[in-house]
Structures are given as structure tokens and as C-alpha cells.
Design a protein around this motif. Structure first.
Motif, PDB file in Angstrom:
ATOM      1  N   GLY A 161      57.214  72.958  78.866  1.00 11.79           N
ATOM      2  CA  GLY A 161      58.265  73.029  79.940  1.00 11.79           C
ATOM      3  C   GLY A 161      57.947  74.121  80.752  1.00 11.79           C
ATOM      4  N   LEU A 162      56.505  74.533  80.784  1.00  7.74           N
ATOM      5  CA  LEU A 162      56.246  75.461  82.079  1.00  7.74           C
ATOM      6  C   LEU A 162      56.318  74.843  83.385  1.00  7.74           C
ATOM      7  CD1 LEU A 162      53.040  77.387  80.661  1.00  7.74           C
ATOM      8  CD2 LEU A 162      55.565  77.570  80.086  1.00  7.74           C
ATOM      9  N   SER A 163      56.791  75.726  84.105  1.00  4.87           N
ATOM     10  CA  SER A 163      56.987  75.270  85.936  1.00  4.87           C
ATOM     11  C   SER A 163      56.376  76.090  86.891  1.00  4.87           C
ATOM     12  CB  SER A 163      58.507  75.319  85.961  1.00  4.87           C
ATOM     13  OG  SER A 163      58.933  76.725  85.986  1.00  4.87           O
ATOM     14  N   ARG A 164      55.344  77.110  86.399  1.00  2.25           N
ATOM     15  CA  ARG A 164      54.526  77.760  87.418  1.00  2.25           C
ATOM     16  C   ARG A 164      53.259  77.909  86.481  1.00  2.25           C
ATOM     17  NH1 ARG A 164      58.962  80.347  87.153  1.00  2.25           N
ATOM     18  NH2 ARG A 164      58.050  82.372  86.354  1.00  2.25           N
ATOM     19  N   ILE A 165      52.338  77.261  86.811  1.00  5.72           N
ATOM     20  CA  ILE A 165      51.074  77.312  86.286  1.00  5.72           C
ATOM     21  C   ILE A 165      49.825  77.797  87.401  1.00  5.72           C
ATOM     22  CG2 ILE A 165      49.039  76.281  84.842  1.00  5.72           C
ATOM     23  CD1 ILE A 165      51.367  74.148  83.948  1.00  5.72           C
ATOM     24  N   ALA A 166      49.284  78.733  87.335  1.00  6.43           N
ATOM     25  CA  ALA A 166      48.368  79.197  87.973  1.00  6.43           C
ATOM     26  C   ALA A 166      46.799  78.736  87.701  1.00  6.43           C
ATOM     27  CB  ALA A 166      47.980  80.877  88.325  1.00  6.43           C
ATOM     28  N   TYR A 167      46.005  78.187  88.658  1.00  2.65           N
ATOM     29  CA  TYR A 167      44.753  77.679  88.577  1.00  2.65           C
ATOM     30  C   TYR A 167      43.833  78.303  89.578  1.00  2.65           C
ATOM     31  CZ  TYR A 167      40.715  74.719  88.480  1.00  2.65           C
ATOM     32  OH  TYR A 167      39.232  74.166  88.606  1.00  2.65           O
ATOM     33  N   VAL A 168      42.803  79.133  88.952  1.00  2.77           N
ATOM     34  CA  VAL A 168      41.991  79.873  89.978  1.00  2.77           C
ATOM     35  C   VAL A 168      40.690  79.299  89.526  1.00  2.77           C
ATOM     36  CG1 VAL A 168      41.327  82.059  90.231  1.00  2.77           C
ATOM     37  CG2 VAL A 168      43.661  81.909  89.812  1.00  2.77           C
ATOM     38  N   ASP A 169      39.862  78.941  90.753  1.00  2.00           N
ATOM     39  CA  ASP A 169      38.499  78.458  90.172  1.00  2.00           C
ATOM     40  C   ASP A 169      37.495  78.857  91.319  1.00  2.00           C
ATOM     41  OD1 ASP A 169      36.245  76.716  90.702  1.00  2.00           O
ATOM     42  OD2 ASP A 169      37.805  74.894  90.255  1.00  2.00           O
TER      43      ASP A 169
END
Ligand SMILES: [Zn+2]
Length: 358
Positions: free
Chosen positions: A196-204
């Protein structure tokens, strides 16, 4: 694949390039166990590394830049630095078909199964050849990423690293740029649906734009993207212009930072505060860090000239972001990197930063 943009500049693809010149657990908001509790439980390390033969075999034959020797290049360096003793070592598992289909279209999964049985042909338009067992190997990479995600979500570890993962070019219904299944996308779906996560950061910070992740979530505000990469006018996949910032409800949640060919640590460090500020603004509940080593100088198929110091800096800073907002939850995925020495150096610096994070 290989060259994008007919008539435009030559775009080096991950593969072509080598041949071209140029929940069961924590719910949302649930606190992790206390630090003292965790340390007692896992022998002292809050960082896990998921590695082993099962994911080492994800690699293409016949001198392909993404060969099956990349895993051991990393592991040997990890051991030589004694870092293997400072992490929890977890074994990969095979992702189920249902898990793959959290992100991928069932028809595409069928296609990979069929090509895997014969080992013949290509999985995309040219860069990603089939080999016998590619379905199983690619499923193990996804399973390894899920093992790391579950270790972190359950509180068994605070941070996790998976060397052969971060296959950011694969789309929901296609392979691309050496990437068969997009383990990042499966983990994102798992975190969204199961936890149920609603803010997932993806740094590439891989040299190549993470197009498979970016376009899958272009209109999804749950996934906050910050992607520094070699300018798409000069490198595969040709996307990731600064003007691409997300669409609809996700407008503004994506940050693309193209770097000019030849850019080094000075340019990277100058760009970094914008990445950190962007991620910080959304107070992510989980951080995924794709730390491709092909952005280091000396990579055979890209033109950036970072050093492993850039990867260590990014890892340290992202651990701090994760500590502030996400109960420390961060996963590092190895991503690209075709110079074995660079793989060894950059990835072990990331693990070291995870281990030494406060
Ligand atoms: Zn790459």
C-alpha cells in the motif's frame, strides 16, 4: 534496437553499442522494529546483499557486453574488501509468473518462455538475444529484487543491494537494451499493491535513461523519478529530455537531468542537489536507487566520465533521505556497467555507503 531516431544522431544502444563505434509485513506507515531489536536479530548488519549463482547466470553469450561474468567481478571485490562479512547475505529466489505479471503483460511472458525453450532468436529488435534458460535467469533476477524488497519491508534489513538487477529498459510488453524483465517495475507494483505504499522514489544514475521505468509510470504520481543520464541525443535509448516531467496527475513528479558526453564528477555533483531536492519534496516512503556503473569513465559503450565517488555520494545522500522519510528503506540495484573494474568499484562503494550509513 540499437539506434533510435532515424535521421538523428547515432544513438548507442546498450547492446549494439559494444559492436558499434561509437506485506505480509509492515503496512504503510508501520514503524520498523527498533534499531536495537534489528541489530540483535540479524547479527549486526542492517544491510543485506542478495547474490549468488542464480542471478549470475543472467548474462548473454558470445562476448556480449552484458556477459555472465559481471556478478563475480562485483563479488570478488566485495570479498576482497571484507564487505561480505559486514552484510546479511541472502539467496535469490525465482519470481512466480504471477509476480512477473504484476508488471508485465501475460502475452510477453509467454513469448519469453517460448524463446527461452529454444534459445533461438532475439527478444527485442537486436540488442537482447534469447538463450536457453533466459526465462528462468530473468525470473531469478526479479525474485532476487523481491527478496531484497521483502527483507527491507519486514524490518529484517534496513537497506538492500542486488548486483544483477535494475533492468530499467524492459517495458511491460517488450525486452530492450539487455533487459528482459523489469525487476524495478515488479518491485514497484509489489510495494504498491502488497504494502500500500503511495510514494516510491526511483533515482537512476545509470548512463542510459531508465525508459522502461519512466514510461511505465509517466502518468503515475506514486513513482517519483529522478534520472541523471547521458543526453539522449548521443546515447541509447534517446529519451529522457529535461522537458519530460510526467503527465496528468503525475505532472512534475519526474525529473530528467541529461548530462553532456564527457561529463564527470564535477557536472554530476553540480546536478545532484536538484535530484535530492526533487525526491525530498515528495517525502518518499521507499527509495529505489539504480546505480548503473556504465556512467563511469572507461565504460566501453557510453561517454560519461564519472568516478565511483559519484556513486558513493549518491548512495550516502539517498540513505539520509530514506532515513528522514522512509524508515531507512532503500534498495540499490546494480543496473548497467560493462567495464568489469568499474562494476567492482562502483557497486562496492554503494554497499559500503549502505553499511556505514548511520
Ligand atoms: Zn546503462
Amino acid at each position: 534496437m540499437g539506434y533510435a531516431g532515424a535521421g538523428g544522431p547515432r544513438i548507442i544502444s546498450d547492446a549494439g553499442a559494444g559492436r558499434q563505434p561509437a506485506a505480509g509485513h509492515a503496512r504503510l506507515g508501520a514503524p520498523l522494529p527498533t534499531r536495537r531489536h534489528r541489530v540483535a536479530e540479524n547479527g549486526g548488519s542492517e544491510t543485506c546483499v542478495v547474490a549468488g549463482e542464480r542471478i549470475a547466470r543472467y548474462g548473454f553469450p558470445d562476448g556480449h557486453p552484458f556477459g555472465p561474468d559481471r556478478h563475480d567481478a562485483f563479488w570478488r571485490e566485495l570479498v576482497s574488501q571484507g564487505l561480505d562479512k559486514r552484510v546479511q547475505q541472502l539467496a535469490p529466489r525465482t519470481a512466480t509468473r504471477a509476480e512477473l505479471e504484476l508488471f508485465h503483460d501475460p502475452g510477453y511472458v509467454e513469448f519469453v518462455i517460448a524463446r527461452s525453450a529454444t534459445g533461438e532468436g532475439l527478444l527485442d529488435a537486436g540488442d537482447t538475444p534469447a538463450f536457453k534458460g533466459v526465462y528462468e535467469a530473468a525470473s531469478d533476477v526479479v525474485g532476487a529484487a523481491l527478496v531484497a524488497a521483502e527483507a527491507v519491508m519486514s524490518g529484517r534489513a534496513r537497506r538492500g543491494f542486488v548486483p544483477i538487477a535494475g533492468l530499467h529498459h524492459a517495458g511491460r510488453a517488450h525486452a530492450a537494451g539487455f533487459c528482459v524483465f523489469n525487476d524495478i517495475g515488479v518491485v514497484v507494483e509489489h510495494l504498491k499493491r502488497r504494502h500500500g505504499l503511495s510514494r516510491i522514489a526511483y533515482v537512476d544514475i545509470d548512463a542510459h535513461h531508465g525508459d522502461g521505468v519512466f514510461y511505465a509510470y509517466e502518468d503515475d504520481p506514486v513513482v517519483i523519478v529522478a534520472d541523471a543520464h547521458e543526453d539522449g541525443r548521443f546515447l541509447y535509448p534517446g529519451t529522457g529530455a529535461a522537458s519530460e516531467t510526467g503527465s496528468g496527475a503525475a505532472s512534475g513528479s519526474k525529473l530528467n537531468l541529461p548530462l553532456p558526453p564527457g561529463a564527470g564528477d564535477a557536472e554530476f555533483l553540480a546536478a545532484w542537489p536538484a535530484i535530492e531536492a526533487h525526491v525530498e519534496r515528495y517525502a518518499p516512503e521507499f527509495v529505489i536507487f539504480q546505480c548503473g556503473a556504465d556512467s563511469l569513465g572507461g565504460d566501453p559503450i557510453t561517454h560519461l566520465r564519472l568516478t565511483e565517488d559519484a556513486h558513493a555520494h549518491a548512495a550516502r545522500r539517498l540513505c539520509a533521505v530514506a532515513d528522514r522519510h522512509a524508515s531507512g528503506r532503500i534498495l540499490g540495484f546494480g543496473g548497467g556497467g560493462y567495464n568489469r573494474r568499474n562494476i567492482a568499484r562502483a557497486w562496492t562503494r554503494v554497499v559500503e555507503a549502505f553499511v556505514e550509513a548511520a
